[in-house]
Enzyme design. Structure first.
Site, PDB file in Angstrom:
ATOM      1  N   LYS A 120       0.634  -1.653  -0.016  1.00  0.00           N
ATOM      2  CA  LYS A 120       0.110  -0.131  -0.316  1.00  0.00           C
ATOM      3  C   LYS A 120       1.046   1.466  -0.152  1.00  0.00           C
ATOM      4  O   LYS A 120       0.489   2.106  -0.809  1.00  0.00           O
ATOM      5  CB  LYS A 120      -1.260   0.052   0.844  1.00  0.00           C
ATOM      6  CG  LYS A 120      -2.080   0.902   0.868  1.00  0.00           C
ATOM      7  CD  LYS A 120      -2.641   1.166   2.267  1.00  0.00           C
ATOM      8  CE  LYS A 120      -1.624   1.337   3.175  1.00  0.00           C
ATOM      9  NZ  LYS A 120      -2.465   2.342   4.041  1.00  0.00           N
ATOM     10  N   ASP A 138      -6.954   1.568   0.883  1.00  0.00           N
ATOM     11  CA  ASP A 138      -6.564   1.711   2.341  1.00  0.00           C
ATOM     12  C   ASP A 138      -8.372   0.975   3.038  1.00  0.00           C
ATOM     13  O   ASP A 138      -8.727   0.288   2.154  1.00  0.00           O
ATOM     14  CB  ASP A 138      -6.819   3.129   2.869  1.00  0.00           C
ATOM     15  CG  ASP A 138      -6.831   4.357   2.548  1.00  0.00           C
ATOM     16  OD1 ASP A 138      -8.298   2.751   1.762  1.00  0.00           O
ATOM     17  OD2 ASP A 138      -7.295   5.024   3.292  1.00  0.00           O
TER      18      ASP A 138
END
Length: 211
Positions: A120, A138
């Site tokens: 991420k 997220d």
């Protein structure tokens, strides 16, 4: 959800916010990398408060490395998991100095090899600092994509894979910013603000609210 509806959703989000960007404050790829590392399980507001004090003092791999773990902790103590983050940031600075000429590498494998940097974080840096069409999923994006049925998945990796397949190339660079903002301010976790949502009529969430 069909692709025609997805395109209309993205078009509306783009029209409302043509040039979205992160809410983390940064000036260089390195400042962005550190801010994103600090933002794990923390709010952007709390990270910005900490970096506003840190970056005028130290905002390069050399200067942050010179602070040492304990020195860095004094600046980031208000952020969750600051002990582990300080350790990882100092190790990352050392690797950047020794292996990358103090530059943030524009390379996924090299980024993910840095301590404390996962997929991420690498996606955010590649997208926001270097303009790659990566999509960092997220908790906000995961929620929005599943709730609206825009891109359903059982975990963040599945949602990322689906988004990469269904989002047209013209929207890919900006889509993760639009979806994060949608989840942060409108499609919030406890009670989505459907009544004030730009895409309410296109969303396939069954339990819409009037707010």
């Amino acid at each position: 959800m069909n692709n025609q509806k997805r395109r209309e959703i993205l078009t509306r989000l783009r029209d409302a916010n043509p040039k979205p960007t992160t809410e983390l404050n940064y000036q260089t790829p390195f400042e962005l990398l550190i801010a994103v590392m600090l933002s794990a399980q923390a709010t952007d507001v709390s990270v910005n408060k900490a970096t506003a004090k840190l970056y005028p003092v130290a905002n390069t791999p050399e200067s942050i490395y010179a602070l040492g773990v304990d020195g860095l902790k004094t600046y980031i103590r208000t952020i969750g998991l600051y002990n582990a983050k300080a350790e990882n940031i100092i190790k990352t600075c050392q690797i950047l100095i020794n292996q990358h000429h103090s530059q943030v590498p524009e390379n996924r494998a090299a980024l993910e090899a840095l301590p404390g940097v996962g997929r991420k974080t690498a996606n955010v840096v590649l997208n926001t600092a270097f303009g790659w069409p990566t999509i960092a999923v997220d908790t906000h994006i995961f929620r929005v994509c599943n709730r609206t049925k825009f891109a359903s998945g059982k975990n963040v990796n599945q949602v990322e894979e689906k988004l990469l397949k269904v989002v047209p190339s013209e929207f890919k660079v900006d889509v993760h910013h639009w979806l994060i903002l949608q989840g942060r301010y409108t499609c919030v976790a406890r009670k989505p603000r459907c009544g004030s949502c730009l895409i309410e009529d296109l969303c396939e969430f069954k339990d819409k609210t009037s707010d």
